[in-house]
Design an enzyme around this catalytic site. Sequence first.
Site, short mmCIF file in Angstrom:
data_model
loop_
_atom_site.label_atom_id
_atom_site.label_comp_id
_atom_site.label_asym_id
_atom_site.label_seq_id
_atom_site.Cartn_x
_atom_site.Cartn_y
_atom_site.Cartn_z
CE LYS A 9 39.53 30.49 48.02
NZ LYS A 9 40.68 30.16 47.16
CE LYS A 14 35.10 31.91 38.21
NZ LYS A 14 35.68 32.15 36.87
CE LYS A 40 43.00 33.02 36.16
NZ LYS A 40 41.84 33.62 36.87
CG ASP A 126 39.22 34.41 44.13
OD1 ASP A 126 39.14 33.94 42.99
OD2 ASP A 126 39.57 33.78 45.13
#
Length: 847
Positions: A9, A14, A40, A126
């Site tokens: 998530k 992570k 990102k 996610d």
Amino acid sequence: MESIVFFGKGGIGKSTIASNITAILAAGGRKILHVGCDPKMDCTLSLMGRHIQPFTAKCGGPGQSGLRDSIYPAAVKGAWCIEAGGPQPGVGCGGTAIGSMLDAMRDERLLEDDGYDTAVFDVLGDVVCGGFAAPLRRGFAKKVIIVTSEEVLSLYAANRLIMMVDNYSRNGVYLAGLAVNVKNPGAVVIARDFAKAVNTRILGVMLRDPAVTAAERAHKPAALAYAKSDFARRAWQLSQAINAAGAPATPPRAMPDAEFFAFAEGRRQVPAAAARPRAGAAQLKGAAPNTHNGKSVTALFEAAGMKPSGMEGTQIICEWSSGSGAYKIVIAPAAAAHEGMSRFSDWAVCFHPSAGKDYAGAGKELLQAAARLTPLRFDEMLSVFMGLKNFYGGLLNAGGPDDKTLTAPDTPRRPHTGFGQWQRFIFPGGALEAFIPPGSVMVEHGDSECRFSGCEGGVMGMFSESAGLNDFGRERYGPQLPRCDTRIVNTDFLNDDAVSGDDAKMLRSLNGAAAKAGPGGLVEFYVGCTPMMLASDAAAPARSVEKEKGVKVVLDRYNSFYEHSPAKVAVRVDFMAAKLARAAARPRYDVNFINFGCSAPKMSALLAGRKISAVAPGKDFYKDARSARLQVLSGPDTVLGPAFDKAGVKWLLPAAPYGFAGTSAWLAAIAGALGRKKATIGPSQEQAAQALALWRRAGRFAAGFILAPEEISLLSGSTALKMVPVLPVLAEAGFKIRLFVLSASPTGAPDLRKRIKARVSALKAALPALRVSTELFSTPAELTKLLRTAPALRLVYSDIRRDPRIVAAGKNPFSAALFEPGYAGALETWRRLTELCEWDFNERYLS
């Protein structure tokens, strides 16, 4: 070479853990490629000490992908980094960017040829969709580590990720275990309970450490920058556990949502999953159809006491016999599983809703039976409908009789694309047609392959040639381009448009369409399947072009150009009515044919013999329409009638002119509408004599129809048969009729027999000359026996060209495509059918 992929998530740590594992592996002497798969583009920041230019910024055309130019040596010796990149925020699709990079890696053999020991993939976790699962879906990553905390939403994401891993287990993917990142040691117990519940292990536990914050500010991996920290010690331990982790003996079991929330709320402790074999990719190599590891899929079902009987949507319906009774059960793909279903492999099982509460006490027995099927994936289960003995059951398998391509209420049914429809021979088109107004422009926003996506002609073009009055005479001997209308253009939505955004392409296409339509014109912009999921919003450019160019722009979904919806009809009616009003002229002809195709010259000649003139089609549809006193339609249409009414134009939809009786009724309707009371109606004496001779020949034979009870009423003429009144024309020719009606049992329930009798009585009342008999069947074997033991039966209706089911029974298939309009057309139709009956090749050599 080893490949490792980290999921988790967002915000769970992570990327921090993944980059530190890469740094530790590189410090151990390995050559590591760290692959950032997050739009990102921050996955490699601590390894590089800076942002790097992503693959999407450098990718080019074939042979110049820019892949190796996108790989940078990290500040950590032995580590190399690449970021997939993605579109600007809110534009395009990041998942497509990942897929493009992986395609280039595969095509250029990057991992094989450049000497990497390990590839580490850091993937946004996610969104568990096909795009972000690309490293698993495309076979790059095998060992999966899920990063989670003790928080409910983090565990929920982990649970969903386990489902994803299981879906790709056939690619050799496995869950190595969990990396738990918690705020305090006491929270670890929750993560351990979760790991037990889903049958996996914890590879390492990471605790909050100020060293991580300090290292991230400096853009460095904490495990090396603060080598004596608690985080560094735990990261080294985690790396060793990851190195040692192999595929588990028993794969994990994701909890259904109801179980997960019961676990999260402490209401129930979920036991570990039972052992089941792994269906790896090696099992499928070279496998024969309808087999699994050399065993018949059908035999596996039989061993479980189950008999697949059909499909409902995407679910397999089975009859299951157990020690406690017989039940109907449902097997659904995991993606469609709902609360209360028990999950196995990539599918789930439950009792069918029709079972009511009668299955109480048989639940445990069902789970034991279903466990026998655990070696099978769902797609392997579907092969029971695709054996060679049931070819069409597999060919026509996209959805089911009530399947809808979209959820819109006006989306047409596709009854010819249902699973296991061995009994289906008539394939009705589900929707009323909506005439495309001349002068309008249709723009299809999708990839160019969508030009082949129409259902005209059925799956793979296997349906009969086009029939009916609007037949344009095209022979179809195989798949062809269905979208051949010059008013329909395609934008060719490409991969680059999905990655970088397609606003410019949409605007350019809409401006081009607006220029073609002209001021006051109509542009319909259809967003296809791929852009629907990946493209930008089409509403803004549509509004802009509508305002600047003075055209009406209508947005719609997928390529439903000819299909009805109330909103679409309203716009087209207004557009046509305005064009008709501007084209006002003094009528010079009696009739104008609309949508008559290659039938128009024949029908014009028929009317000319009755001194009724017809417009010779020109280039301007609206001038042609206004030059005639009466518009004659070939079939029902939701646009034409209302548009003519609004413009004050007289129109008529007469009964289809097939057979002598149908043609006479058609002529009488047109003559009556024009006030021609003295028009000659009826065939010539010579034509009547020819018909009598054919009637004597045809009376020896029977024509058969294989159908469901509710289809009996279609035979008198409907959209299902292209408005061709097949049964009345056969009855007029003297053929006997045999109806073979599908029933749940050979004898048929009393109420079913009553319904069939009522429908047949209605046919006889409308057609007094009809000679008809009815028989029931419930299995392919029963049907074949009925066909073969009927010597007078020579013709059997089927919309499938050269239907092998009919040919194998020694009969000749026929369809509405053989029927011609008019008196001369009736004689030609009867001649064709009679000669087919007298031709016994199939009976002698193929049955």
